[in-house]
Design an enzyme around this catalytic site. Structure first.
Site: not given
Lengths: 1098, 205
Positions: A333, A381, A414-415, A417-419, A474-475
């Protein structure tokens, strides 16, 4: 002064140190000094014994120099790294005269790479003579000078060093001994990959140089076999690749690279394999431990992922996978993020540059208060891109991770929001995450989708704002200060909506007066929200903000602050700048002070050119022995080189970073991680920037060697290239004749063809359609031709019919003769014919076209048509050439009506051209004639005409001589035409000239050496009989006149030399006196014409 | 092929050439006077000891650079004048730079070729004539076309001038020629023809 002093000191019964080292080096020489001097005389060329004698002095001096060299050499080799390969072991050089690099540098190289350097020549100790130029006398008396030792150019040493092995000296033999110039054929010869100079010249060798073709052949052969070996390697690589992608059916025998027996029965799935691999590692290295590495952390968990779908069996360390590096980066990544930057720069840099943020610098500084900055960030992302098309996962806890094995030692990257609600965080081990949230879904990366979304994301940003600073894929920061008419909040929401619509991913935005505030705002706004912190609210916002959330405040700094009882920015603000700077250092203190006030002086800038390019692997790195390391470095260098090429950069400084397991560190928890490591790095700077894989490999190996590590301890390796330079800029130096040769003729040719066509088109408007067809056809053939040409320059000669006549004619005679040599002498015939033709044809309006288009063109439909159209010219044109084919001339009329692409009969084909064509092509052309014509012509006529053509040149010459032909023609060829002519002239003077020229021309194709020889052997010229004397004088004058015309532009030195030599000859020979009298006014007139003066006659 | 690249590499040749000219001019002048020994291109050359003289030669040569780069310079002459402003001797560098193939030449090769000029110059004292008393000398460049006035700052050191010609064509003594692809350079010596020299010398006697 210095020298004599040195000799004195060693003279005085031997200074102690000198004597000692002497003893050490040369135990057999343990005599008294006097006796040693006596012995010395046998070595030196001076015979007498006493010390005051020069020979003994030299002996002592030589020995002293030798000692000095040795001590220096040992000092340098220890000083550098000790790992320099002693490639010059056993080589001892003597440098003669001026060289590039200078003899001092060469001496340094020899010191460094285990060679010897002799200050004074001696047959015994010297193995190679290095020089770049030799005086004529030495060239002639080569054996006396070199004593049979090889005389080699200094590039041999330089190239050997850069190849890091001792190269054969044969290709580097001094040009003077070999030939005057690097041969053009070297450009065409298949073996010449790197630089033309390095390619061994494929030429006949001279008998007196003392080295034979056989040697050359062997060196070429060696190269070939090496190439072959490379090929084999490639193949092996190929097999490995297959192995790795060969899915589940095959698995390589565990651990051992060498014994890669495949085990087809073991159909194992991914997990089993992984287990096996781990156990293997445990059994062999028992280094499992439970500590994570900080650098991993900082980087955001490292990658090296295996698809969870598990379609491929991948090996997970450098131990198992020969293509580890490649796979590693394919699945990393970080690598994606790193290379994405490049992609971005290429995609958008042009546009932002074009707009020129001319005002960005001062403007933001001046109106600091008013500036508005939006920080926009895609929400999780890496997860949301993957699941955007998998609706069933939208509300479920999902995390992205490179691996989903039950051991759970992989890190979550990366996770969603539910996670996150379950406490799953990036950087967490999958195992722990699953403890927190058993229903967590792990998905693999999807790099293609990331790339697509990132591109869309930036497309949108650039559409709305021209000041975009990309932070990552992504930013980004947007500077919207000068977009006064739009409310920043409105703009942010527009952008966010658009992103959601286009990409399917939500974005969050923070708006603030500074980059810092915007960023902090985003943090609060997440997920899928936005927050505007106006200037008034800054203080309020910061008051309760924990210091740890400030960018730049890491765990260490935070701890320090907490110790001082500072938890929030509000508390931080109470401390003065001075005391902050005192406690934390000037920079950090300054940063803390301003950040706690929401100040941030940075301004939004475009992506900066990267200062360095590199690649680093610190996952899965395990080596067993040096060989593993070498292989790994090779792969790493390949990767770095590819990245450099991707950025079109080349670099000078190479830094190798090594992660070495700390002494007491245990095997890391993270599977194949690097654990607790010491970071080591070393760098080297080379003079010439490069992106060449081989250079990189050599340097990295050298650097690695300089660490002197136990390879088993290495946990990570990175190679960084800095001092970057744009690659295309620095290429200029290496552009060679090769590219010129391959590109120029092709383009010229096409241009001319177009001219021909346009002319024809105008004349034949009624036949337009047909012509157009022809144009396109010929265009096709042209493009094919040019592509062949450019390809061919490396491998083989372009066929003769592809040569552009105009280019050929404008080549300098030397070059031309060389080319002619490569074509086996046929080129001259062609040129001569062309020339003659042009002369004769000069009444035709199409002369220039005829003359300049290459031979093949005449066979092509349209130029044939031109012939048909200008019937009058045609007749003239044909007459002197193929007068015997008069029967066919009637068909010229016929051609005007012809719509066939081929000429109607052979009479329209230039036989000389036909003759030059390759066999197959000729057959094709003949085959293409209409059948009824072929009957009469194909079988006998071409043969007949070909034969006639063979006799033709003599006639042509005859006519040319009468007409006064082109001034260069006597000097055409190698050897020039005149040599042949003079040889058969029957006049001994002319014969002598011809012979002498053969002798001297190989080193210098000039006339002055011939004249010089003539002076020394003037005695033999007296038997010329009266009747052919006149003719001989005429011939000689013609030769000299042409020579003078040839040289007057560029080389009056040579003319002057010839002139004076001629004058001297004139004093001794009647023959030359006449020549001199004829030529003298001619020379003076020519010089006057070009230089506005006359040559001074001493 | 990028035209910009070409210019740059053409500039490299030009720079080397100009540097060489500086040394060569000094060498020429040094045939007449005492100078100190220096190293250039790995060989011993002369250098003016007087700082102003050094400056003059340097600025003259380096001022030529823009013109050489543009390919404007046809000849550079070092002219020695007698007291009454009649030129006695002229060293002429006739040069032609082919910028299009300049790229293919290594600097080392070029230097090597130019070095032969310096070697020849260092031994060409016998070619020059003894000068009459209180001579002066100057460097003159012959351009193919006059540059636009004020086109560049660098050019300001050079001013347009008239050149005096001898009434009769001069006598030429070639010194050295270099004929290669990027650069053709010829160095030759011009003297007034015999009859004129006779005239010239007479009034002095």
């Amino acid at each position: 002064m210095k020298r004599s002093f040195g000799s004195n000191s060693s003279n005085n019964s031997g200074s102690g140190s000198n004597k000692k080292s002497k003893k050490k080096n040369n135990p057999s020489n343990q005599k008294t000094l006097g006796a040693a001097w006596g012995a010395a005389s046998s070595r030196s060329s001076f015979r007498s014994a006493p010390f005051s004698d020069f020979g003994s002095y030299m002996e002592v001096k030589n020995r002293k120099l030798q000692n000095q060299f040795e001590t220096e050499a040992s000092a340098t080799s220890h000083g550098v790294s000790g790992s320099e390969k002693l490639i010059f072991q056993g080589v001892s050089i003597f440098v003669d005269g001026f060289t590039i690099p200078s003899h001092q540098e060469l001496k340094g190289y020899m010191m460094k790479y285990g060679g010897r350097f002799e200050n004074y020549f001696s047959r015994r100790s010297v193995t190679h003579i290095i020089c770049s130029n030799l005086p004529d006398s030495k060239v002639k008396n080569l054996r006396a000078f070199s004593r049979g030792l090889p005389v080699v150019k200094p590039t041999w040493i330089v190239d050997s060093i850069s190849a890091n092995r001792l190269l054969g000296w044969v290709p580097y033999q001094l040009d003077q001994l070999n030939d005057t110039q690097p041969k053009l054929s070297a450009f065409f010869s298949p073996g010449s990959h790197l630089t033309p100079q390095m390619a061994s010249p494929v030429t006949s060798c001279q008998p007196d140089t003392g080295y034979s073709e056989a040697e050359e052949g062997s060196s070429i052969r060696a190269e070939d076999s090496e190439e072959a070996r490379d090929n084999v390697n490639d193949e092996i690589d190929g097999v490995f690749i297959e192995n790795t992608t060969a899915e589940l059916t095959e698995e390589t025998g565990t651990g051992d690279l060498k014994s890669s027996e495949t085990n087809p029965e073991r159909l194992c799935n991914y997990d089993i394999e992984e287990k096996e691999v781990t156990s293997e590692i445990q059994s062999t290295t028992n280094l499992h431990s439970a500590s994570d590495n900080k650098s991993f952390h900082a980087n955001g968990k490292n990658a090296g992922k295996a698809t969870v779908a598990g379609s491929s069996t991948r090996r997970h360390s450098t131990l198992e996978d020969p293509n580890f590096v490649e796979n590693y980066f394919k699945n990393s990544r970080l690598h994606f993020i790193g290379t994405w930057r490049n992609r971005y720069r290429k995609r958008f840099h042009g546009s932002s540059n074009g707009l020129k943020w001319a005002d960005s610098g001062q403007n933001t500084a001046e109106v600091d208060k008013k500036s508005t900055i939006i920080h926009i960030d895609l929400d999780c992302f890496f997860v949301s891109v993957v699941i955007k098309n998998r609706l069933e996962l939208h509300d479920k806890p999902v995390a992205v991770c490179h691996s989903d094995n039950p051991k759970g030692t992989a890190e979550i990257s990366s996770a969603n929001y539910p996670a996150r609600a379950y406490g799953v965080k990036a950087g967490m081990f999958v195992r722990h995450a699953k403890d927190l949230c058993p229903q967590l879904v792990i998905v693999p990366y999807n790099f293609e989708a990331y790339e697509e979304v990132a591109d869309q994301f930036y497309d949108i940003l650039h559409r709305h704002c021209r000041k975009v600073q990309a932070l990552s894929c992504d930013e980004a920061f947007l500077d919207v200060s000068d977009l006064r008419d739009v409310e920043p909040e409105f703009l942010a929401s527009t952008i966010r909506n658009e992103i959601l619509e286009t990409t399917g991913c939500s974005a969050s935005a923070g708006i603030g007066g500074t980059m810092l505030m915007a960023r902090l705002a985003t943090r609060v706004a997440k997920p899928a929200g936005q927050l505007y912190i106006s200037a008034e609210k800054v203080e309020e916002f910061l008051d309760q903000l924990p210091v740890g959330t400030l960018p730049g405040v890491g765990s260490v700094l935070k701890e320090k602050l907490v110790k001082q009882n500072i938890q929030t920015c509000g508390q931080l603000r109470l401390i003065s700048k001075d005391s902050l700077q005192k406690d934390f250092g000037v920079k950090t203190g300054e940063m803390l002070w301003s950040y706690s006030r929401g100040l941030d002086l940075r301004s939004v800038t475009a992506v900066q050119e990267s200062k360095s390019i590199g690649a680093e692997v610190n996952w899965g790195v395990r080596f067993r022995d040096q060989q593993d390391v070498q292989h790994f470095l090779q792969c790493l260098c390949k990767e770095v080189s590819l990245r450099l090429q991707g950025c079109e950069m080349i670099g000078r400084t190479f830094t190798l970073k090594i992660k070495k397991r700390k002494k007491d560190a245990e095997e890391p928890t993270k599977y194949m991680g690097c654990g607790d490591c010491d970071n080591l790095s070393r760098s080297i700077t080379v003079p010439a920037a490069t992106d060449d894989v081989e250079v990189l490999q050599r340097i990295s190996k050298k650097l690695f060697g300089s660490f002197c590590l136990d390879v088993k301890e290495v946990r990570g390796v990175g190679l960084q290239v800095s001092k970057l330079d744009s690659a295309d800029l620095s290429n200029k130096g290496s552009r060679t004749l090769k590219s010129w040769l391959s590109s120029a003729p092709a383009s010229v040719q096409i241009e001319q063809d177009d001219n021909v066509f346009s002319a024809v088109v105008r004349e034949n408007s009624d036949r337009n359609r047909h012509v157009a067809g022809g144009v396109s056809r010929l265009r096709e053939s042209n493009s094919a031709e040019s592509s062949i040409q450019s390809g061919d320059t490396n491998s083989s000669l372009p066929p003769m019919c592809h040569l552009d006549m105009e280019v050929l004619e404008n080549l300098p005679p030397e070059l031309l003769s060389e080319l002619d040599g490569t074509y086996g002498g046929k080129l001259y015939e062609l040129i001569e014919k062309k020339r003659g033709k042009r002369k004769i044809n000069n009444s035709s309006p199409h002369v220039s076209l005829d003359g300049t288009t290459a031979g093949i063109k005449e066979l092509k439909p349209l130029s044939v048509k031109i012939h048909g159209l200008s019937t009058s010219g045609e007749k003239e044109y044909k007459k002197p050439f193929v007068p015997h084919l008069s029967t066919a001339r009637a068909s010229i009329q016929h051609t005007i009506d012809m719509t066939d692409l081929m000429p109607s009969s052979l009479s329209q084909v230039d036989v000389s051209v036909l003759q030059e064509l390759p066999e197959e092509l000729r057959a094709d052309v003949l085959g293409a004639f209409p059948a009824h014509r072929r009957q009469q012509s194909s079988s006998d006529v071409p043969m007949e005409t070909c034969k006639k053509q063979d006799e033709e040149p003599i006639d042509i010459k005859g006519t040319e001589n009468e007409n006064g032909f082109s001034y260069r023609s006597l000097w055409f060829g190698n050897p020039p035409l005149w040599t042949e002519k003079f040889k058969v002239s029957g006049n001994c003077t002319l014969e002598f000239f011809s012979e002498t020229y053969y002798k001297v021309a190989q080193s210098r194709p000039m006339l002055s050496p011939v004249l010089q020889h003539a002076i020394s052997e003037i005695g033999i010229f007296h038997d010329a009989s009266a009747n052919d004397l006149d003719e001989a004088i005429n011939n000689m004058c013609e030769l000299l006149k042409q020579y003078i015309k040839l040289k007057v532009e560029g080389d009056i030195e040579e003319i002057y030399l010839c002139f004076r030599l001629l004058k001297r000859l004139a004093a001794r020979s009647q023959f030359f006196l006449q020549v001199y009298e004829i030529l003298s006014p001619f020379i003076q007139a020519t010089i006057n014409e070009h230089y506005g003066g006359s040559l001074s006659i001493p | 092929m990028n035209p910009k690249d070409e210019n740059q590499s053409g500039g490299d040749v030009a720079r080397t050439l100009v540097e060489f000219l500086e040394v060569a001019i000094t060498m020429i002048v040094s045939l007449k006077a005492a100078f100190e020994r220096r190293r250039y291109m790995n060989m011993v050359v002369q250098r003016a000891r007087h700082p102003e003289l050094r400056d003059y030669i340097h600025s003259a040569a380096s001022g030529l650079l823009p013109f050489v780069e543009k390919g404007l310079v046809e000849r550079v002459a070092v002219v020695f004048f007698s007291e009454d402003n009649v030129s006695v001797e002229r060293f002429i560098f006739k040069l032609m730079i082919n910028t299009s193939c300049a790229a293919s030449v290594e600097e080392g090769q070029l230097e090597f070729a130019l070095k032969s000029f310096l070697i020849k110059l260092s031994v060409s004292k016998s070619l020059v004539k003894p000068l009459p008393q209180s001579c002066r000398w100057e460097v003159t460049a012959y351009l193919r076309s006059l540059p636009e006035v004020g086109s560049s700052k660098d050019g300001e050191q050079w001013i347009p001038t008239d050149t005096k010609q001898w009434q009769k064509p001069p006598v030429i003594t070639p010194v050295k020629s270099l004929n290669s692809e990027p650069l053709c350079l010829q160095l030759y010596l011009e003297h007034a023809s015999f009859s004129e020299r006779h005239n010239l010398v007479k009034p002095n006697q």
